[in-house]
Design a protein around this motif. Structure first.
Motif, PDB file in Angstrom:
ATOM      1  N   ALA A  45     -14.344  39.946 -26.263  1.00 24.13           N
ATOM      2  CA  ALA A  45     -13.230  40.816 -26.629  1.00 24.13           C
ATOM      3  C   ALA A  45     -13.593  41.783 -27.743  1.00 24.13           C
ATOM      4  CB  ALA A  45     -12.010  39.993 -27.040  1.00 24.13           C
ATOM      5  N   ARG A  46     -14.661  41.467 -28.563  1.00 24.79           N
ATOM      6  CA  ARG A  46     -15.014  42.314 -29.703  1.00 24.79           C
ATOM      7  C   ARG A  46     -16.425  42.851 -29.520  1.00 24.79           C
ATOM      8  NH1 ARG A  46     -13.719  37.780 -32.602  1.00 24.79           N
ATOM      9  NH2 ARG A  46     -15.618  37.940 -33.873  1.00 24.79           N
ATOM     10  N   ARG A  47     -16.588  44.144 -29.870  1.00 22.76           N
ATOM     11  CA  ARG A  47     -17.900  44.776 -29.763  1.00 22.76           C
ATOM     12  C   ARG A  47     -18.252  45.429 -31.106  1.00 22.76           C
ATOM     13  NH1 ARG A  47     -16.407  48.076 -24.427  1.00 22.76           N
ATOM     14  NH2 ARG A  47     -14.377  47.799 -25.434  1.00 22.76           N
ATOM     15  N   PRO A  48     -19.373  44.953 -31.753  1.00 23.21           N
ATOM     16  CA  PRO A  48     -19.752  45.488 -33.066  1.00 23.21           C
ATOM     17  C   PRO A  48     -20.525  46.789 -32.941  1.00 23.21           C
ATOM     18  CG  PRO A  48     -21.207  43.710 -32.449  1.00 23.21           C
ATOM     19  CD  PRO A  48     -20.189  43.800 -31.361  1.00 23.21           C
ATOM     20  N   LEU A  49     -20.415  47.598 -33.990  1.00 21.25           N
ATOM     21  CA  LEU A  49     -21.114  48.875 -34.041  1.00 21.25           C
ATOM     22  C   LEU A  49     -21.457  49.159 -35.509  1.00 21.25           C
ATOM     23  CD1 LEU A  49     -22.010  51.412 -32.422  1.00 21.25           C
ATOM     24  CD2 LEU A  49     -19.748  52.382 -32.931  1.00 21.25           C
ATOM     25  N   LEU A  50     -22.728  49.413 -35.773  1.00 21.99           N
ATOM     26  CA  LEU A  50     -23.194  49.610 -37.152  1.00 21.99           C
ATOM     27  C   LEU A  50     -23.743  51.026 -37.299  1.00 21.99           C
ATOM     28  CD1 LEU A  50     -23.700  48.319 -39.923  1.00 21.99           C
ATOM     29  CD2 LEU A  50     -25.943  47.587 -39.083  1.00 21.99           C
ATOM     30  N   HIS A  51     -23.282  51.678 -38.363  1.00 28.85           N
ATOM     31  CA  HIS A  51     -23.719  53.039 -38.650  1.00 28.85           C
ATOM     32  C   HIS A  51     -24.590  53.017 -39.911  1.00 28.85           C
ATOM     33  CE1 HIS A  51     -22.570  57.540 -39.407  1.00 28.85           C
ATOM     34  NE2 HIS A  51     -23.836  57.377 -38.964  1.00 28.85           N
ATOM     35  N   LEU A  52     -25.921  53.216 -39.718  1.00 29.87           N
ATOM     36  CA  LEU A  52     -26.875  53.256 -40.815  1.00 29.87           C
ATOM     37  C   LEU A  52     -27.352  54.697 -41.026  1.00 29.87           C
ATOM     38  CD1 LEU A  52     -28.997  50.094 -39.971  1.00 29.87           C
ATOM     39  CD2 LEU A  52     -27.162  50.311 -41.660  1.00 29.87           C
ATOM     40  N   PRO A  53     -27.958  54.946 -42.161  1.00 33.43           N
ATOM     41  CA  PRO A  53     -28.423  56.319 -42.395  1.00 33.43           C
ATOM     42  C   PRO A  53     -29.374  56.823 -41.319  1.00 33.43           C
ATOM     43  CG  PRO A  53     -28.422  55.086 -44.430  1.00 33.43           C
ATOM     44  CD  PRO A  53     -28.122  54.100 -43.363  1.00 33.43           C
ATOM     45  N   ASP A  54     -30.087  55.905 -40.677  1.00 34.85           N
ATOM     46  CA  ASP A  54     -31.023  56.348 -39.652  1.00 34.85           C
ATOM     47  C   ASP A  54     -30.441  56.362 -38.241  1.00 34.85           C
ATOM     48  OD1 ASP A  54     -30.737  53.650 -39.499  1.00 34.85           O
ATOM     49  OD2 ASP A  54     -32.861  53.224 -39.114  1.00 34.85           O
ATOM     50  N   GLY A  55     -29.154  56.059 -38.112  1.00 34.78           N
ATOM     51  CA  GLY A  55     -28.553  56.141 -36.781  1.00 34.78           C
ATOM     52  C   GLY A  55     -27.521  55.053 -36.524  1.00 34.78           C
TER      53      GLY A  55
END
Length: 449
Positions: free
Chosen positions: A79-89
């Motif tokens: 039900a949950r989908r993680p998404l990480l925003h780092l300086p490189d993308g």
């Protein structure tokens, strides 16, 4: 356009009122349920997102973090989908989410160090997006599917619609039931009025049936008493006047008879005047006899078992008509439960009417079904125009055919007596079409037993 009856209008009002009330309650319940489920799901998603964000933060604190491994270590389920925003993308555990899944405004808020929550649609499906700021990263995002919640909303909406429809149906049933019981006294009044109109003047309402309608019942009974008193007074007056006129009429008739017999000894003008006087006296006597009969018709019918076939044949013999005119329907009995005097008078009046205005009777039929006796007399005359078919049964009224026919000296009471005798039995008298001539029909309920 015919206006609906009172029962239909009240039932419709109950149904509409119940539908509006149930619709308002359904909307309120739906909105309350929707808010509660969404708020609960949002709180749960925010707590889970903060927890997963803390796990990601711990994984990123290592010297050489494996971002993909860190994201895969999260227990997010399906039900949950993680998404990480780092300086490189951008990094995601699945390929169906990415930078395009996060609105720009929400990215800006998270980059500024402010947590954010927003409902979005991803691939046509509702989802809740939670953004959490992280040190050393531009932000951690978690998409939580709201598909199950939306399906729950649909089920709840359908259930509330079904409930609203059932409540509206229950309201209509309640309105019909309420009007049925509330209008029952009015139905009793209508039934009593019909019985009184048919000649049963002994009909009264019971004042003790409903305390709330005591005044109505008492007023109705008082009105009937006054009506009966007035009818009886008028009947007695007509009967008394008719009886009082009989004696002088007999004297006049005797004198006119003497003058008429001596016409050969009189001059032409005197003889003509004597003949006119004799004719008018005879007509006056017939009128008085009819008035006496009409006064008697106000009394209820005294029924007894009568052989109507023999009675009809006797009426034909009295009018010097062939007995073969009388026919009996094979399904009808010979013995009827009627008032002998009234039935005989009805037959004689119909036969006389056919002789005077209809070119003579051609058939006298006796029949019926379902307990209703039917007497029909056919004539060979010109028929009765549609405009005269109701009024010819009124007192002192003769149809156009009678006025157009020379030599008719009727009183205009014969068919009125027929209608009164039929009404005393609770029946009706009418004239129907036939080619050629007219058909007079008298229906007597309860005559066949």
């Amino acid at each position: 356009m015919t206006r609906p009856g009172l029962r239909a209008r009240v039932t419709a009002a109950f149904a509409v009122g119940a539908l509006l009330l149930s619709a308002l309650m359904a909307l309120f319940s739906y909105d309350l349920t929707r808010r509660s489920l969404l708020d609960e799901r949002e709180r749960t998603a925010v707590r889970a997102a903060y927890y997963d964000a803390a796990v990601v933060r711990s994984g990123l604190d290592t010297g050489t973090p494996d971002v993909v491994a860190v994201l895969r270590s999260l227990d997010t389920g399906s039900a949950r989908r993680p998404l990480l925003h780092l300086p490189d993308g951008w990094y995601a555990r699945t390929a169906d989410v990415g930078a395009s899944s996060v609105p720009v405004e929400l990215q800006r808020m998270v980059a500024d160090g402010k947590p954010a929550v927003q409902r979005i649609r991803l691939d046509g499906q509702p989802a809740l997006l939670v953004g959490v700021p992280l040190p050393g990263a531009l932000g951690y995002y978690e998409l939580t599917s709201l598909r199950e919640v939306e399906e729950t909303f649909q089920v709840v909406g359908l259930a509330l619609i079904a409930v609203a429809i059932m409540v509206a149906g229950a309201g209509a049933a309640l309105g019909w039931y309420a009007t049925r019981h509330s209008l029952r006294p009015l139905t009793a009044v209508a039934d009593a009025a019909e019985r009184i109109a048919s000649g049963d003047f002994a009909t009264r309402l019971d004042p003790t049936t409903d305390p709330d309608l005591t005044r109505l019942s008492s007023s109705f009974n008082e009105m009937v008493d006054k009506l009966v008193h007035r009818i009886e007074r008028d009947r007695r007056f007509a009967a008394d006047v008719s009886h009082e006129l009989r004696s002088p009429l007999q004297t006049l008739a005797a004198a006119a008879s003497v003058l008429n017999r001596r016409r050969e000894h009189q001059d032409e003008r005197t003889a003509t005047a004597a003949g006119l006087v004799a004719d008018e006296v005879t007509r006056f006597q017939r009128l008085v006899d009819d008035l006496i009969q009409l006064a008697r018709t106000e009394q209820p019918a005294h029924r007894e078992t009568v052989d109507v076939v023999e009675l009809a044949r006797a009426a034909c013999r009295e009018r010097s008509l062939p007995e073969r005119l009388v026919t009996l329907d094979g399904a009808a009995p010979r013995l009827w439960w009627v008032d002998r005097r009234r039935f005989a008078q009805t037959l004689l009046n119909l036969l006389e009417n056919a002789e005077r205005y209809g070119g003579g009777p051609v058939a006298v039929r006796l029949g019926g079904r379902d307990g209703v006796g039917v007497l029909e007399v056919d004539d060979a005359g010109p028929g009765v125009p549609p405009g005269d078919r109701e009024i010819i049964f009124d007192r002192f009224v003769r149809g156009r055919a009678a006025h157009d026919r020379a030599g008719t000296d009727g009183t205009g009471l014969g068919l009125a007596l027929v209608a009164q005798h039929a009404a005393a039995h609770g029946g009706t008298a009418a004239v129907l079409d036939r080619e050629p001539g007219a058909r007079f029909r008298v229906e007597l309920p309860g005559a066949l037993r």
